[in-house]
Design an enzyme around this catalytic site. Sequence first.
Site, PDB file in Angstrom:
ATOM      1  N   ASN A  58      11.658   4.566 -14.072  1.00 44.88           N
ATOM      2  CA  ASN A  58      13.057   4.615 -14.484  1.00 44.88           C
ATOM      3  C   ASN A  58      13.597   6.048 -14.537  1.00 44.88           C
ATOM      4  OD1 ASN A  58      12.689   1.902 -14.606  1.00 44.88           O
ATOM      5  ND2 ASN A  58      13.491   1.631 -16.682  1.00 44.88           N
ATOM      6  N   GLU A  59      12.675   7.009 -14.691  1.00 41.48           N
ATOM      7  CA  GLU A  59      13.104   8.409 -14.637  1.00 41.48           C
ATOM      8  C   GLU A  59      13.491   8.793 -13.203  1.00 41.48           C
ATOM      9  OE1 GLU A  59      10.439   7.322 -16.384  1.00 41.48           O
ATOM     10  OE2 GLU A  59      11.501   7.540 -18.287  1.00 41.48           O
ATOM     11  N   GLY A  75       0.826  -1.209   0.000  1.00 41.83           N
ATOM     12  CA  GLY A  75       0.000   0.000   0.000  1.00 41.83           C
ATOM     13  C   GLY A  75       0.855   1.253   0.000  1.00 41.83           C
ATOM     14  N   TYR A  76       1.504   1.514  -1.107  1.00 38.57           N
ATOM     15  CA  TYR A  76       2.343   2.715  -1.234  1.00 38.57           C
ATOM     16  C   TYR A  76       1.626   3.779  -2.076  1.00 38.57           C
ATOM     17  CZ  TYR A  76       6.899   1.373   0.814  1.00 38.57           C
ATOM     18  OH  TYR A  76       7.924   1.060   1.657  1.00 38.57           O
ATOM     19  N   GLU A 124      13.653  -3.696  -2.972  1.00 33.34           N
ATOM     20  CA  GLU A 124      12.826  -4.058  -4.125  1.00 33.34           C
ATOM     21  C   GLU A 124      13.638  -3.945  -5.408  1.00 33.34           C
ATOM     22  OE1 GLU A 124       9.560  -1.409  -4.866  1.00 33.34           O
ATOM     23  OE2 GLU A 124       8.614  -2.762  -6.307  1.00 33.34           O
TER      24      GLU A 124
END
Lengths: 382, 395
Positions: free
Chosen positions: B381-382, B127-128, B244
């Site tokens: 990725n940015e 839950g982010y 992660e």
Amino acid sequence: MNFNLTEEQQMLQDSLRRFLSNEYTFEKRGQIIHSGKGVDETTWRAFADMGLLGFTFPEENDGLGGNAIDTMLVMDSFGRALVVEPYLSTVVLCGGLIRDAGSDSQKAAILPAIAAGEHLMAFAHSEPGSRYNLSQVVTTAEKTGDGYVLNGRKTAVLHGSQANQLIVSARSHGDIADPEGVSLFLVDRNANGLTVRDFATHDGHRTAELTLDNVQLNHDALIGEQEKALPLIEKATDLAIAALCSEAVGAMEALNEATLEYLKTRKQFGVPIGKFQVLQHRMADMFIATEEAKSMAILAASEADSDDREERRRALSMAKALVGQSARKVGQDAVQLHGGMGVTDEMLAAHLFKRLTLINLLFGDADYHLGQVSDQLLAATA
Amino acid sequence: MDLNYTPEQDQFREEVRKFLADNLPDDIRQRVKQRLRPTKEMTQRWQQILFKRGWAASAWPQQFGGPGWDAIEQLIFEEECAVAGAPRQLDFGLRMVAPVIMTFGNEEQKERFLPGILSGEDWWCQGYSEPGAGSDLASLRTTAKHEGDHYVVNGQKTWTTLGQHADWIFCLVRTSSEGKPQQGISFLLIDMKTPGISVRPIIMLDGEHEINEVYFDNVKVPVENLVGEENKGWTYAKFLLGHERTGLANVGQWKALMNRLKELARESRDGQRPLIENVRFRDRLAQLDMELRALELTVLRVLTNESGPGPQASILKIRGTEVGQALFELLMEAMGPDAIAHIPDALDLGYEGPRVGAADAAPAAGDYFNMRKLSIFGGSNEIQRNIIAQMVLGL
């Protein structure tokens, strides 16, 4: 599996880098390049004193018994400092060939002389039109009663004019691209019938074009087995590729440092340009490309001494292709990020860019080696 | 410096390989080899099998029931599992919340939560993200109000992967609006069965239900479910994201895909010739083979670094996801026109209806669409490039 340097390797790298940053400055390098000779004897003697010139030779030939990983450390440091001396030609290519295929008397005569810094050599294999195809040799070696007679032309002979002695490939059997029929010969720089034309390269090194017109050689000029030289040439080429990959990584790291410094100091619109995200991301990509190139340079160095031809050539081609692609990206982007300054000859960045560009053109560019990897995929399914 | 595996590492690889040959159930292997999503039951059954062997959590230390493997052994294990066709273990528990509980949780939390994660009995989700807080994670607005012995949680989480199966959710919640946005965040563990929680599916562009929205309406969470200190959640969140990222390089899975691509190139026809004889296709395969090798070595370099991966893990996230996306793209193109038919039923267990092309042609285009997520989630990725620019390069 580990990526650590030994204590000795770490010490060597530290002292070599210290020497280069103190003694081999950008200004000093400029003087060497513009001197008539194109290489610096004092620097070469210092390399000999450090043990670098016999690093990969057997101990009985005044060497240190090192391997391609040791060459990697040297070349990485040379890449950072843009060293123009003929290490690749003399130590890696010719020293490697004599070490791997020379007779005992050839080793005894040549390797200690190289290690002592008294003997420079060059490898004359490429010919006009052969590009990167190693088996293509038109230059002929005609067998005579007391030896051989060589006729032909050689191109891209790195430091050919600076060398005292050359290793020349020539064919005495088969079609022009036949894997069989090629031999390697020792030819003195001042041999009758040998013409050497010296050129500066764009990156401050030297190259030569050779004409061999009835060059007469004795039997003992032959290196290794007659007409079986292709595997030796491939092996030497792979050692050179591994060395160049490491040199390129050193140059890319130096280029990234120079570019980063520029991004942090150059101001536009009132802020350092490194505050602009579009430039940050470009710099991040240059950093990533360099790290991946470094991984592949380590792979190249680890495989370069292997006798498993298929595996070795595949790894070396992968490395040279990826390093070539990364070097192009890092080089072009570094010039772009330097703006107008990047296209002047005063900036270190421009010289690093030029060296990286030429490294790609030596011993197979990124496209050539990607093609090699691709063709191996096909061969593996046959 | 030595890129060869030691005899002990080779032996370990053999041991893992043999275990997989003997213990990975055929139905699961076949499903994974066809790149079809394993069911919840399959994922849990496989976790149980690993649990019984003591290999349930490759990255965990022994004190918590892990095998205590070093970085190389973990990579060997993960690679062998992926190549053999084992289902991907669930990261949310094993690689994400567990390291946070081990590092910042109290003894009671370790005893209460870690065993269920290890055995696979407890299914965790993350839950982010919120509708208004994606890359700018700290701007999250779900609140948790401290009232006596519990918190009252209100708000909405989104992109909750496999939340439809979850027993637990770990949440970042706002416990204070003072100071910088990062300063008022706490890390809560919430039972998905608590009254006031509702889960709604989001259908992804491949037509599949993988992600969800999770709503919290006056959800009461006991204070003992707070990890670490109140308002210190941002520290734990960043710690978790670092863990992660290292898992996102996925070298083992990409190797399995590369193997399949090479097989397809040999077996499928391109007119009168095998596809592998098409030089343009083959060059792209060679390019990816090379990039995958570079990724693998870079992963090994970063993960065996004695000072820990740190912000360099962002390299692995960027390159791992880029290589993965390119592999799925080439796989779809290798299928060619066989990839265009959308047959959702063919993705279900026990499907025996009509197909187009190879058995694994059915998921090819859907996977390509689905995998666009790789460069977006886990910190886009940015964002990773920002991290490299700021944390590594000092810009």
